[in-house]
Design an enzyme around this catalytic site. Structure first.
Site, PDB file in Angstrom:
ATOM      1  N   LYS A 177       0.839  -1.210   0.000  1.00 15.61           N
ATOM      2  CA  LYS A 177       0.000   0.000   0.000  1.00 15.61           C
ATOM      3  C   LYS A 177       0.869   1.252   0.000  1.00 15.61           C
ATOM      4  CE  LYS A 177      -2.682  -0.837   3.677  1.00 15.61           C
ATOM      5  NZ  LYS A 177      -3.784  -0.634   4.641  1.00 15.61           N
ATOM      6  N   LYS A 212       2.793   2.089   2.475  1.00 15.96           N
ATOM      7  CA  LYS A 212       2.752   2.640   3.840  1.00 15.96           C
ATOM      8  C   LYS A 212       3.810   1.942   4.700  1.00 15.96           C
ATOM      9  CE  LYS A 212      -1.776   4.165   5.360  1.00 15.96           C
ATOM     10  NZ  LYS A 212      -2.951   3.886   6.187  1.00 15.96           N
TER      11      LYS A 212
HETATM   12  N1  C2G Z   1     -10.295   6.423   9.551  1.00 15.13           N
HETATM   13  C1  C2G Z   1     -11.293   7.321   9.924  1.00 15.13           C
HETATM   14  N2  C2G Z   1     -10.948   8.554  10.341  1.00 15.13           N
HETATM   15  C2  C2G Z   1      -9.636   8.931  10.413  1.00 15.13           C
HETATM   16  C3  C2G Z   1      -8.624   8.022  10.046  1.00 15.13           C
HETATM   17  C4  C2G Z   1      -8.983   6.755   9.621  1.00 15.13           C
HETATM   18  O1  C2G Z   1     -12.494   6.992   9.860  1.00 15.13           O
HETATM   19  N3  C2G Z   1      -9.329  10.191  10.836  1.00 15.13           N
HETATM   20  C5  C2G Z   1     -10.712   5.085   9.094  1.00 15.13           C
HETATM   21  C6  C2G Z   1     -10.281   4.782   7.655  1.00 15.13           C
HETATM   22  O2  C2G Z   1     -11.228   5.314   6.729  1.00 15.13           O
HETATM   23  C7  C2G Z   1     -10.267   3.254   7.659  1.00 15.13           C
HETATM   24  C8  C2G Z   1      -9.855   2.921   9.103  1.00 15.13           C
HETATM   25  O3  C2G Z   1     -10.087   4.108   9.894  1.00 15.13           O
HETATM   26  O4  C2G Z   1     -11.580   2.744   7.418  1.00 15.13           O
HETATM   27  C9  C2G Z   1      -8.408   2.531   9.212  1.00 15.13           C
HETATM   28  O5  C2G Z   1      -7.625   3.593   8.687  1.00 15.13           O
HETATM   29  P1  C2G Z   1      -6.166   3.228   8.108  1.00 15.13           P
HETATM   30  O6  C2G Z   1      -5.435   2.415   9.103  1.00 15.13           O
HETATM   31  O7  C2G Z   1      -5.568   4.473   7.543  1.00 15.13           O
HETATM   32  O8  C2G Z   1      -6.593   2.249   6.920  1.00 15.13           O
HETATM   33  P2  C2G Z   1      -6.149   2.284   5.385  1.00 15.13           P
HETATM   34  O9  C2G Z   1      -4.702   2.538   5.257  1.00 15.13           O
HETATM   35  O10 C2G Z   1      -7.124   3.145   4.692  1.00 15.13           O
HETATM   36  O11 C2G Z   1      -6.332   0.733   5.016  1.00 15.13           O
HETATM   37  O12 C2G Z   1      -7.826  -2.770   2.242  1.00 15.13           O
HETATM   38  C10 C2G Z   1      -8.166  -1.575   2.885  1.00 15.13           C
HETATM   39  C11 C2G Z   1      -6.993  -0.966   3.588  1.00 15.13           C
HETATM   40  O13 C2G Z   1      -6.332  -1.905   4.417  1.00 15.13           O
HETATM   41  C12 C2G Z   1      -7.461   0.223   4.412  1.00 15.13           C
END
Ligand code: C2G
Length: 134
Positions: free
Chosen positions: A44, A46
């Site tokens: 990803k 990350k």
């Molecule tokens: N999230 C949120 N508000 C934030 C930060 C994150 O609602 N201020 C939500 C994201 O939308 C996601 C979840 O928290 O649904 C986890 O965020 P991340 O760890 O950043 O996930 P991400 O990198 O988007 O990974 O296959 C899908 C991916 O693994 C999602």
């Protein structure tokens, strides 16, 4: 028993994550989190501060989370929905309309919840870095 499934990296667990997990769990009776492995994070583009085991242990301590499974590929989601009999897949609104999730509509309900503004793991890392330099 309504089973909810969501995915993420959940690095440096913060109240934006907790808001998502709380609302996702409120949609059903059981919440499964597909937690991105360190290898999948690399896919990803990350780099998490905490490794998978640490992020898993922190998530498992959250009252809204019932089960944490590894997220290793983009393609595993349909298999997860079938294996874990998920009725609803939930993601934050930054994923709204993504082909990575939209195809799941034929197999389960798909819900996007508003992201919590003003907080993200990358912001926290940046701000911590600034504090360290002072
Ligand atoms: N999230 C949120 N508000 C934030 C930060 C994150 O609602 N201020 C939500 C994201 O939308 C996601 C979840 O928290 O649904 C986890 O965020 P991340 O760890 O950043 O996930 P991400 O990198 O988007 O990974 O296959 C899908 C991916 O693994 C999602």
């Amino acid at each position: 028993m309504i089973r909810v499934l969501t995915y993420g990296t959940y690095d440096l667990l913060h109240y934006g994550h907790i808001n998502l997990l709380r609302r996702a769990r409120a949609l059903g009776d059981y919440l499964i989190v597909g937690l991105s492995t360190d290898r999948f994070n690399a896919l990803k583009g990350k780099t998490a501060f905490h490794d998978y085991e640490t992020r898993k242990r922190m998530l498992e301590a959250v009252r809204y989370v019932d089960l944490v499974i590894p997220e290793e590929t983009w393609e595993q989601k349909l298999g997860d929905v079938q294996t874990y009999k998920a009725d609803i897949v939930v993601m934050g609104s930054d994923w709204k309309g993504s082909p990575r999730f939209e195809y799941l509509r034929d197999y389960c309900q798909l819900v996007y919840l508003d992201r919590t503004p003003g907080i993200s793991s990358s912001d926290i890392k940046e701000k911590l870095h600034l504090i360290k330099e002072e």
